[in-house]
Write a protein that holds these residues in place. Structure first.
Motif, PDB file in Angstrom:
ATOM      1  N   ALA A 155       0.698  -1.363  -0.079  1.00  0.00           N
ATOM      2  CA  ALA A 155      -0.073  -0.064  -0.033  1.00  0.00           C
ATOM      3  C   ALA A 155       0.751   1.365   0.019  1.00  0.00           C
ATOM      4  CB  ALA A 155      -0.921   0.001   1.128  1.00  0.00           C
ATOM      5  N   GLU A 156       1.926   1.277   0.633  1.00  0.00           N
ATOM      6  CA  GLU A 156       2.781   2.446   0.916  1.00  0.00           C
ATOM      7  C   GLU A 156       3.470   2.603  -0.555  1.00  0.00           C
ATOM      8  OE1 GLU A 156       4.358   2.491   5.239  1.00  0.00           O
ATOM      9  OE2 GLU A 156       5.455   1.101   4.001  1.00  0.00           O
ATOM     10  N   MET A 157       3.920   1.367  -1.078  1.00  0.00           N
ATOM     11  CA  MET A 157       4.358   1.646  -2.550  1.00  0.00           C
ATOM     12  C   MET A 157       3.546   2.478  -3.488  1.00  0.00           C
ATOM     13  SD  MET A 157       7.142   1.124  -4.445  1.00  0.00           S
ATOM     14  CE  MET A 157       8.275   0.059  -3.609  1.00  0.00           C
ATOM     15  N   GLY A 158       2.251   1.954  -3.428  1.00  0.00           N
ATOM     16  CA  GLY A 158       1.263   2.567  -4.315  1.00  0.00           C
ATOM     17  C   GLY A 158       1.237   2.092  -5.909  1.00  0.00           C
ATOM     18  N   PRO A 159       0.209   2.145  -6.408  1.00  0.00           N
ATOM     19  CA  PRO A 159       0.080   1.649  -7.917  1.00  0.00           C
ATOM     20  C   PRO A 159       0.986   2.205  -8.979  1.00  0.00           C
ATOM     21  CG  PRO A 159      -1.792   3.080  -7.230  1.00  0.00           C
ATOM     22  CD  PRO A 159      -1.049   2.798  -5.975  1.00  0.00           C
ATOM     23  N   LEU A 160       1.115   3.469  -8.696  1.00  0.00           N
ATOM     24  CA  LEU A 160       2.037   4.107  -9.800  1.00  0.00           C
ATOM     25  C   LEU A 160       3.505   3.556  -9.802  1.00  0.00           C
ATOM     26  CD1 LEU A 160       2.642   6.355 -11.944  1.00  0.00           C
ATOM     27  CD2 LEU A 160       3.095   7.922 -10.254  1.00  0.00           C
ATOM     28  N   LEU A 161       4.239   3.610  -8.345  1.00  0.00           N
ATOM     29  CA  LEU A 161       5.545   2.714  -8.479  1.00  0.00           C
ATOM     30  C   LEU A 161       5.597   1.429  -8.719  1.00  0.00           C
ATOM     31  CD1 LEU A 161       7.220   5.157  -5.546  1.00  0.00           C
ATOM     32  CD2 LEU A 161       7.523   5.301  -8.059  1.00  0.00           C
ATOM     33  N   LEU A 162       4.428   0.810  -8.313  1.00  0.00           N
ATOM     34  CA  LEU A 162       4.490  -0.686  -8.501  1.00  0.00           C
ATOM     35  C   LEU A 162       4.305  -1.001  -9.985  1.00  0.00           C
ATOM     36  CD1 LEU A 162       4.620  -3.286  -6.711  1.00  0.00           C
ATOM     37  CD2 LEU A 162       1.855  -3.191  -6.462  1.00  0.00           C
ATOM     38  N   ALA A 163       3.454  -0.224 -10.598  1.00  0.00           N
ATOM     39  CA  ALA A 163       3.474  -0.645 -12.120  1.00  0.00           C
ATOM     40  C   ALA A 163       4.735  -0.292 -12.875  1.00  0.00           C
ATOM     41  CB  ALA A 163       2.296   0.393 -12.648  1.00  0.00           C
ATOM     42  N   LEU A 223      -4.268  -2.488 -11.893  1.00  0.00           N
ATOM     43  CA  LEU A 223      -3.906  -2.386 -10.560  1.00  0.00           C
ATOM     44  C   LEU A 223      -4.584  -1.267  -9.915  1.00  0.00           C
ATOM     45  CD1 LEU A 223      -1.644  -3.798  -9.137  1.00  0.00           C
ATOM     46  CD2 LEU A 223      -0.186  -2.036 -10.101  1.00  0.00           C
ATOM     47  N   ASN A 224      -4.911  -0.042 -10.332  1.00  0.00           N
ATOM     48  CA  ASN A 224      -5.431   0.861  -9.715  1.00  0.00           C
ATOM     49  C   ASN A 224      -7.078   0.522  -9.084  1.00  0.00           C
ATOM     50  OD1 ASN A 224      -4.205   3.813  -9.685  1.00  0.00           O
ATOM     51  ND2 ASN A 224      -3.737   2.841 -11.585  1.00  0.00           N
ATOM     52  N   LYS A 267       1.464 -11.631  -0.971  1.00  0.00           N
ATOM     53  CA  LYS A 267       0.546 -12.541  -0.929  1.00  0.00           C
ATOM     54  C   LYS A 267      -0.886 -11.927  -0.800  1.00  0.00           C
ATOM     55  CE  LYS A 267       0.316 -14.147   3.703  1.00  0.00           C
ATOM     56  NZ  LYS A 267       1.253 -12.939   4.261  1.00  0.00           N
ATOM     57  N   ASP A 268      -0.909 -10.779  -0.255  1.00  0.00           N
ATOM     58  CA  ASP A 268      -1.953  -9.856  -0.265  1.00  0.00           C
ATOM     59  C   ASP A 268      -2.448  -9.412  -1.500  1.00  0.00           C
ATOM     60  OD1 ASP A 268      -2.412 -10.108   2.757  1.00  0.00           O
ATOM     61  OD2 ASP A 268      -1.065  -8.207   3.046  1.00  0.00           O
ATOM     62  N   LEU A 269      -1.561  -8.717  -2.289  1.00  0.00           N
ATOM     63  CA  LEU A 269      -2.011  -8.388  -3.522  1.00  0.00           C
ATOM     64  C   LEU A 269      -2.246  -9.621  -4.492  1.00  0.00           C
ATOM     65  CD1 LEU A 269      -2.212  -5.972  -5.528  1.00  0.00           C
ATOM     66  CD2 LEU A 269       0.180  -6.289  -6.202  1.00  0.00           C
ATOM     67  N   GLN A 270      -1.742 -10.664  -4.402  1.00  0.00           N
ATOM     68  CA  GLN A 270      -1.854 -11.763  -5.351  1.00  0.00           C
ATOM     69  C   GLN A 270      -3.335 -12.276  -5.015  1.00  0.00           C
ATOM     70  OE1 GLN A 270       1.513 -13.875  -4.175  1.00  0.00           O
ATOM     71  NE2 GLN A 270       2.792 -13.378  -5.824  1.00  0.00           N
ATOM     72  N   LEU A 323       5.740   9.286 -14.252  1.00  0.00           N
ATOM     73  CA  LEU A 323       6.899   9.013 -13.170  1.00  0.00           C
ATOM     74  C   LEU A 323       7.664  10.006 -13.187  1.00  0.00           C
ATOM     75  CD1 LEU A 323       7.579   7.158 -10.772  1.00  0.00           C
ATOM     76  CD2 LEU A 323       8.730   5.981 -12.513  1.00  0.00           C
ATOM     77  N   VAL A 324       8.250  10.469 -14.296  1.00  0.00           N
ATOM     78  CA  VAL A 324       9.227  11.633 -14.324  1.00  0.00           C
ATOM     79  C   VAL A 324       8.650  12.907 -13.947  1.00  0.00           C
ATOM     80  CG1 VAL A 324      10.826  12.892 -15.964  1.00  0.00           C
ATOM     81  CG2 VAL A 324      10.729  10.541 -16.382  1.00  0.00           C
ATOM     82  N   GLN A 325       7.588  13.181 -14.143  1.00  0.00           N
ATOM     83  CA  GLN A 325       7.049  14.388 -13.678  1.00  0.00           C
ATOM     84  C   GLN A 325       6.855  14.370 -12.242  1.00  0.00           C
ATOM     85  OE1 GLN A 325       3.231  14.349 -15.860  1.00  0.00           O
ATOM     86  NE2 GLN A 325       4.162  15.789 -17.465  1.00  0.00           N
ATOM     87  N   LYS A 326       6.659  13.188 -11.558  1.00  0.00           N
ATOM     88  CA  LYS A 326       6.571  13.166 -10.163  1.00  0.00           C
ATOM     89  C   LYS A 326       7.836  13.344  -9.482  1.00  0.00           C
ATOM     90  CE  LYS A 326       4.932  10.055  -6.198  1.00  0.00           C
ATOM     91  NZ  LYS A 326       4.085  11.269  -5.732  1.00  0.00           N
ATOM     92  N   VAL A 327       8.770  12.871 -10.146  1.00  0.00           N
ATOM     93  CA  VAL A 327      10.286  12.946  -9.524  1.00  0.00           C
ATOM     94  C   VAL A 327      10.665  14.460  -9.590  1.00  0.00           C
ATOM     95  CG1 VAL A 327      12.622  12.317  -9.853  1.00  0.00           C
ATOM     96  CG2 VAL A 327      11.099  10.658 -10.293  1.00  0.00           C
TER      97      VAL A 327
END
Length: 525
Positions: free
Chosen positions: A121-129, A142-143, A160-163, A287-291
């Protein structure tokens, strides 16, 4: 300028001009250390880390080659570098004193340092994607899964939670698609396969609890020196996506967590991104915009970010323009592209009439650099040719035994050693499945034909319940309540799923589906 608190970087002598210092008050204005392989970038990183630590500023850096563990040990007069270091110190007017620095070792895999963990959850869908290299459609699925987890109170802590959640989404794709948009089974399958690859690479150890407490990266020792947090990255570099995603996550967490401090007298934390080109290689524009946003705004949180890379062109232009403190080691211009990059790098400095910046970048030797640091009011300093000062700590890695000894003495010993597996999405979905299976078994038992001599209360085809015995006729006929044909509009997605499960599980085929699909998912691993 020398009266202000600063870090001495080098310079001195007739050939190298004025001494070069990084003012602590501008240490959070970000920086760049660039240069070809073997030109001295690692030693420059080392002396900056030493300087910030001595000033009471905690540091986080990645140790890609394993060399930076030497920060924990004082340099030695018996070392082979002692004589050239002393000669260089005399040239630049430095009274070199060898000393060790307080170090905390970290490792995503828990082998060479304290384990570092984050929840899914902390990682979030954007970085996980980004980590999973998902397509736009797969990222959309994923979102949806993350949104569903929030609404149904299904904490996503480990893989395993996400799976488990993705299997749940696949089995109820129709109901979910009606509310959130199309959820294609093919997309779910692709995400599951990529999660399996990630798990096989050892990343499963990164996702879970106890999650990293950012305050543990901002500690000082009893002498007031900032602790230098060293992330073992030699093995991590074999998974460059995981390396880049973790560092971006950490930077984002710092940005979202730390309070605004404006322009402090010195940074609260300094962050070094080694192999910075990996952060932006094939990264989606979002992602670049977020950085870019984080790099622009995190300065006001008191965090300085320094990028270490071979070529300044590796860093996006919008981010490069925010890097006020620069150390440029030699660039080799063998090709037309190299020559173009060299010209562009030279153009980003404030000219010095004493020499050509482009020629200087091409000509400086190992341990030398072209430098420019922010002066009062944040004005870029005139570019200077600089002889980099020698470090006070050991150059090169320490041995395994000493590393283990230092970890035993760490103030964080025992805090992150054991993983915790608390109630989360996997356990809650498993409980739902078990409850639905129990209700279905009870319904099947109630619907089974009675044995001889027992009263039969099953409804017949006309909707009436008949109380009878097998050895006699009907005794009563009473109207059975009609089943409800629709659920309340306020039902949650989870309630709708539960009702759907109950209807499916009332039949032999429904039970077979659960045993075949969910049963295999939730069996003990």
């Amino acid at each position: 300028m020398s009266e202000e608190p600063s870090i001495f970087v080098g310079g001195g002598g007739k050939e190298y001009g004025h001494p070069q210092r990084l003012l602590l008050g501008y240490g959070n204005r970000h920086g760049l250390i660039a240069g070809a392989t073997g030109t001295g970038k690692t030693v420059t990183l080392q002396i900056l880390a030493e300087g910030f630590s001595a000033a009471g500023v905690p540091v986080f850096l990645s140790d890609v080659k394993g060399d930076l563990s030497g920060l924990a040990v004082a340099g030695s007069a018996a070392g082979k570098l002692h004589e050239p270091f002393m000669k260089r110190a005399a040239t630049i007017g430095l009274d070199l004193v060898y000393s060790a620095f307080p170090v905390t070792f970290w490792d995503l895999f828990g082998q060479q340092g304290h384990p570092i963990r984050a929840t899914v959850a902390e990682m979030g869908p954007l970085l996980l994607a980004r980590l999973l290299e998902l397509t736009e459609a797969q990222e959309g699925v994923l979102n949806v899964a993350f949104r569903l987890a929030d609404e149904e109170e299904l904490p996503l802590l480990d893989l395993k939670d996400l799976q488990a959640l993705l299997v749940f989404v696949a089995e109820n794709a129709g109901a979910i698609s009606a509310r959130y948009g199309l959820v294609a089974p093919a997309s779910i399958g692709a995400i599951q396969r990529r999660l399996l690859v990630l798990e096989n690479q050892g990343a499963a150890a990164f996702f879970g609890e106890p999650a990293l407490d950012l305050a543990d990266l901002m500690l000082t020792d009893s002498d007031g020196r900032g602790r230098i947090n060293i992330l073992a990255s030699d093995k991590l570099m074999h998974s460059p996506r995981l390396y880049a995603t973790f560092l971006l996550w950490l930077l984002s967490e710092l940005f979202e967590t730390l309070p605004e401090v404006g322009d402090p007298d010195k940074p609260k934390l300094v962050f070094f991104f080694d192999e910075a080109h990996l952060l932006f290689a094939d990264a989606p524009r979002a992602l670049v915009q977020k950085v870019e946003q984080v790099a622009r705004l995190i300065r006001s949180k008191g965090v300085g970010v320094y990028f270490i890379t071979q070529n300044p062109a590796d860093v996006p232009e919008n981010i490069l323009g925010q890097l006020g403190n620069r150390v440029q080691h030699a660039l080799r211009a063998f090709t037309a592209k190299d020559q173009k990059d060299l010209r562009l790098a030279a153009q980003t400095y404030r000219d010095n009439p004493a020499f050509s910046t482009e020629d200087a970048i091409r000509e400086v030797g190992t341990g030398e650099a072209v430098t420019s640091f922010l002066e009062r009011k944040g004005i870029p300093g005139v570019v200077q040719r600089t002889l980099i000062r020698p470090p006070s700590s050991q150059v090169g890695p320490i041995d395994t035994a000493l590393r283990a000894q230092l970890m035993v003495m760490s103030p964080l010993r025992g805090k992150y050693d054991s993983m915790i597996d608390r109630d989360s999405a996997y356990e809650r979905l498993r409980a739902r499945e078990q409850k639905a299976a129990a209700e279905a078994a009870a319904a099947e038992t109630q619907a089974a034909p009675p044995r001889r001599g027992e009263t039969d209360l099953r409804p017949d085809s006309d909707g009436f319940s008949k109380a009878r015995r097998y050895d006699g006729g009907d005794t009563t006929r009473t109207a059975a309540p009609k089943p409800r044909t629709s659920s309340r509009s306020s039902d949650s997605v989870g309630e709708a799923f539960a009702k759907s499960f109950a209807r499916q599980l009332g039949t032999k085929s429904g039970q077979a589906i659960v045993r075949g699909v969910l049963g295999s998912l939730f069996k003990k691993r």
